[in-house]
Design an enzyme around this catalytic site. Structure first.
Site, PDB file in Angstrom:
ATOM      1  N   ASP A  13     -46.761 -13.648  73.136  1.00 47.59           N
ATOM      2  CA  ASP A  13     -46.651 -13.331  74.564  1.00 47.59           C
ATOM      3  C   ASP A  13     -47.280 -11.993  74.926  1.00 47.59           C
ATOM      4  O   ASP A  13     -46.808 -11.289  75.827  1.00 47.59           O
ATOM      5  CB  ASP A  13     -45.170 -13.359  75.008  1.00 47.59           C
ATOM      6  CG  ASP A  13     -44.526 -14.701  74.708  1.00 47.59           C
ATOM      7  OD1 ASP A  13     -45.228 -15.716  74.809  1.00 47.59           O
ATOM      8  OD2 ASP A  13     -43.331 -14.719  74.375  1.00 47.59           O
ATOM      9  N   LYS A  16     -52.398 -13.227  75.690  1.00 45.97           N
ATOM     10  CA  LYS A  16     -53.617 -13.830  75.125  1.00 45.97           C
ATOM     11  C   LYS A  16     -54.295 -14.727  76.162  1.00 45.97           C
ATOM     12  O   LYS A  16     -55.515 -14.756  76.282  1.00 45.97           O
ATOM     13  CB  LYS A  16     -53.263 -14.658  73.869  1.00 45.97           C
ATOM     14  CG  LYS A  16     -52.674 -13.825  72.739  1.00 45.97           C
ATOM     15  CD  LYS A  16     -52.238 -14.683  71.570  1.00 45.97           C
ATOM     16  CE  LYS A  16     -51.033 -15.550  71.858  1.00 45.97           C
ATOM     17  NZ  LYS A  16     -49.770 -14.817  72.085  1.00 45.97           N
ATOM     18  N   GLY A  17     -53.456 -15.479  76.917  1.00 52.35           N
ATOM     19  CA  GLY A  17     -53.991 -16.387  77.933  1.00 52.35           C
ATOM     20  C   GLY A  17     -54.856 -15.628  78.934  1.00 52.35           C
ATOM     21  O   GLY A  17     -55.956 -16.051  79.258  1.00 52.35           O
ATOM     22  N   ALA A  39     -46.691 -22.722  72.233  1.00 55.28           N
ATOM     23  CA  ALA A  39     -47.393 -21.665  72.968  1.00 55.28           C
ATOM     24  C   ALA A  39     -47.126 -21.807  74.457  1.00 55.28           C
ATOM     25  O   ALA A  39     -46.968 -22.910  74.973  1.00 55.28           O
ATOM     26  CB  ALA A  39     -48.898 -21.773  72.717  1.00 55.28           C
ATOM     27  N   GLY A  40     -47.065 -20.684  75.124  1.00 54.20           N
ATOM     28  CA  GLY A  40     -47.000 -20.676  76.586  1.00 54.20           C
ATOM     29  C   GLY A  40     -47.943 -19.588  77.044  1.00 54.20           C
ATOM     30  O   GLY A  40     -47.625 -18.407  76.922  1.00 54.20           O
ATOM     31  N   HIS A  41     -49.133 -19.973  77.479  1.00 56.99           N
ATOM     32  CA  HIS A  41     -50.151 -18.998  77.878  1.00 56.99           C
ATOM     33  C   HIS A  41     -50.297 -19.035  79.398  1.00 56.99           C
ATOM     34  O   HIS A  41     -50.667 -20.061  79.961  1.00 56.99           O
ATOM     35  CB  HIS A  41     -51.482 -19.313  77.191  1.00 56.99           C
ATOM     36  CG  HIS A  41     -51.419 -19.160  75.704  1.00 56.99           C
ATOM     37  ND1 HIS A  41     -52.481 -19.393  74.876  1.00 56.99           N
ATOM     38  CD2 HIS A  41     -50.395 -18.791  74.892  1.00 56.99           C
ATOM     39  CE1 HIS A  41     -52.121 -19.163  73.621  1.00 56.99           C
ATOM     40  NE2 HIS A  41     -50.851 -18.813  73.606  1.00 56.99           N
ATOM     41  N   GLN A 223     -49.275 -17.791  69.334  1.00 55.91           N
ATOM     42  CA  GLN A 223     -48.327 -16.977  68.554  1.00 55.91           C
ATOM     43  C   GLN A 223     -49.004 -15.655  68.163  1.00 55.91           C
ATOM     44  O   GLN A 223     -49.857 -15.194  68.892  1.00 55.91           O
ATOM     45  CB  GLN A 223     -47.776 -17.739  67.341  1.00 55.91           C
ATOM     46  CG  GLN A 223     -46.875 -18.912  67.694  1.00 55.91           C
ATOM     47  CD  GLN A 223     -47.628 -20.151  68.111  1.00 55.91           C
ATOM     48  OE1 GLN A 223     -48.534 -20.592  67.429  1.00 55.91           O
ATOM     49  NE2 GLN A 223     -47.282 -20.712  69.252  1.00 55.91           N
ATOM     50  N   VAL A 299     -41.932 -20.879  77.642  1.00 55.86           N
ATOM     51  CA  VAL A 299     -41.636 -22.235  77.176  1.00 55.86           C
ATOM     52  C   VAL A 299     -40.142 -22.535  77.297  1.00 55.86           C
ATOM     53  O   VAL A 299     -39.744 -23.604  77.744  1.00 55.86           O
ATOM     54  CB  VAL A 299     -42.108 -22.414  75.706  1.00 55.86           C
ATOM     55  CG1 VAL A 299     -41.714 -23.779  75.162  1.00 55.86           C
ATOM     56  CG2 VAL A 299     -43.612 -22.241  75.614  1.00 55.86           C
ATOM     57  N   ARG A 330     -50.674  -5.242  80.036  1.00 54.75           N
ATOM     58  CA  ARG A 330     -49.410  -4.875  80.679  1.00 54.75           C
ATOM     59  C   ARG A 330     -49.160  -3.369  80.673  1.00 54.75           C
ATOM     60  O   ARG A 330     -48.015  -2.934  80.643  1.00 54.75           O
ATOM     61  CB  ARG A 330     -48.244  -5.630  80.023  1.00 54.75           C
ATOM     62  CG  ARG A 330     -48.456  -7.127  80.029  1.00 54.75           C
ATOM     63  CD  ARG A 330     -47.183  -7.891  79.770  1.00 54.75           C
ATOM     64  NE  ARG A 330     -46.924  -8.751  80.895  1.00 54.75           N
ATOM     65  CZ  ARG A 330     -45.779  -8.828  81.559  1.00 54.75           C
ATOM     66  NH1 ARG A 330     -44.769  -8.097  81.214  1.00 54.75           N
ATOM     67  NH2 ARG A 330     -45.648  -9.640  82.569  1.00 54.75           N
TER      68      ARG A 330
END
Ligand code: GDP
Ligand code: IMO
Ligand code: MG
Length: 428
Positions: A13, A16-17, A39-41, A223, A299, A330
């Site tokens: 997290d 990367k997205g 993954a949650g991008h 990840q 996710v 960030r």
């Protein structure tokens, strides 16, 4: 330069997205090489948020080929739902390809992920319960089903029969669970096979031809280093190789074909799930970071654990991934802190240690050695040039780069594409 790898350096997290989406504009092909729908991008385009789990983050640009590589554990239901929701948002999704060697996530993988976690009791890993570990386990037991098996109707029917017998036996003996229905799974997955068949290709052949033709290829890690199955905080890790080396085995390209590596670093640190986290702040600072940064899982929705930036972790990621550049994201979340800390070394039994401890009994007890930085207390979200950043922010970033021994390539000051400060020119 024609291939670039983007990996996470911490516990996931990192953003990367956002960085992959940013670099995708300059590339021809974007490839996922490991992990799955754990993954949650998140990618923000014109104020709209897209949450991608299996589809490579290049999909938001028209005309980029998006490839799901051999090393991915592929959940057909998740991808088809993802395509449906992207279509609803008006995103063209025809340009994707799936490796014939990718392992398929089956209903028993998701089920067993949950049952295994419940069985672990106090020593649970805190997995995403998407079947990731069980699917990689079946690959290694050589009872996995690959995409090339799924789209061969006769072979799939036979394989599923044999494997489901094993799984139903295990469900009964190990977990006292009723058996899963063969016909139901066969029917469900046969529908997926028909829908996905036109997109299944031999990805190593495709990618190696693309490399020869000087196409620009971006590899998207999911990840992160500290969740790597071998190099992370084992056993509190995922089941794949997120590090840059994972690209070779997960996409079928040789190490000489990796030109540039970028490690994404969140300007502080978060972790979801169990396992040691030396710089964790279980106090007001941690709460402030979570609240300002809205640190809740993409996710699973779980609150993320929060803490100060750990330079030792970034340095470790730097040499494991032979990173050329850091992409620090960030930074804006730290805009209003009076003091900011960064861990620059670990102490164990009053001695400085200069290796990442493999033994979790040691890693769980290291004391971070912090350097304290004065906060900049000003808004960075509209800054577009490195030299325009507040001096205190530059001091913080420079120190991270020194500790990690990796140059700064990008600094991100917001989720949108234009909120990106570029130091690394001509990355492709
Ligand atoms: P990933 O899994 O590494 O792709 O990261 P996630 O998408 O799970 O979490 C990163 C979050 O930070 C997402 O909501 C992004 O939109 C957001 N993000 C990325 N870069 C920045 C940034 O520089 N500033 C802010 N405020 N948000 C960012
Ligand atoms: P992205 O790509 C953060 C964590 C889980 C758990 C451990 C194992 O969005 O950065 P798994 O389901 O993979 O077997 O869970 O890994 N985890 C992640 N944490 N970001 C992720 O992905 C993650 N994928 C898995 O929380 O601790
Ligand atoms: Mg994520």
């Amino acid at each position: 330069m024609s291939t670039v790898v983007v990996t996470g350096t911490q516990w996931g997290d990192e953003g990367k997205g956002k960085i992959v989406d940013y670099l995708a504009e300059q590339s021809d092909i974007v490839v996922r090489y490991q992990g799955g729908s754990n993954a949650g991008h998140t990618v923000s385009v014109d104020g709209k948020e897209f949450k991608l789990r299996l589809m490579p983050s290049g999909i938001l640009y028209k005309g980029k080929k998006c490839v799901i590589g051999d090393g991915v554990v592929f959940d057909p239901e998740v991808l088809l739902n993802e395509i449906a929701s992207l279509k609803k948002e008006g995103i063209e999704t025809a340009d994707y390809l799936i490796s014939n060697r990718a392992q398929v996530v089956m209903p028993y993988h998701r089920l067993m992920d949950g049952l295994e976690e419940d069985n672990r009791g106090n020593s649970k890993i805190g997995t995403t319960k998407r079947g990731i570990g069980p699917c990689y386990m079946d690959r290694d037991r050589r009872i996995g089903i690959r995409m090339c098996d799924l789209i061969d109707n006769e072979l799939f029917a036979d394989k599923l029969k044999t494997i489901l017998d094993i799984k139903n036996h295990e469900l009964e003996v190990l977990y006292n669970q009723p058996p899963l229905n063969y016909k139901k799974i066969l029917e469900e997955y046969s529908v997926y096979a028909e829908k996905l068949r036109p997109f299944v290709i031999d990805t190593p052949s495709y990618l190696n031809k693309a490399i020869k033709n000087n196409k620009k290829i971006l590899f998207e890690g999911a990840q992160a280093t500290m969740l790597d199955i071998d190099y992370g905080t084992y056993p509190y890790v995922t089941a794949s190789h997120p590090i840059a080396g994972g690209v070779c085995v997960g996409a079928g390209i040789g190490p000489r074909n990796i030109d540039t590596t970028v490690g994404v670093v969140k300007a502080y640190c978060t972790r979801v799930g169990e396992g040691p986290f030396p710089t964790e702040q279980l106090n007001d600072i941690g709460n402030q970071i979570r609240n300002v940064g809205h640190e809740f899982g993409t996710v699973t929705g779980r609150p993320r654990r929060t803490g100060w930036l750990d330079g030792c972790v970034v340095k470790y990621a730097g040499y494991l991934g032979s990173l050329d550049y850091l992409a620090i994201t960030r930074l804006d979340i730290l805009d209003h802190f009076d003091e900011i800390k960064m861990c620059v070394a670990y102490k164990y039994n009053d001695k400085i240690i200069d290796e990442m401890p493999a033994n979790l009994r040691i890693f769980g007890k290291v004391t971070p050695v912090y350097e304290t930085f004065k906060g900049w207390n000003s808004d960075t979200t509209n800054i577009r040039k490195y030299e325009d950043l507040p001096e205190q922010a530059k001091t913080y970033l420079k120190r991270l780069s020194e500790i990690a021994e990796v140059k700064i390539g990008f600094v991100s000051v917001g989720p949108n594409r234009n909120q990106t400060i570029v130091c690394a020119k001509n990355i492709f």
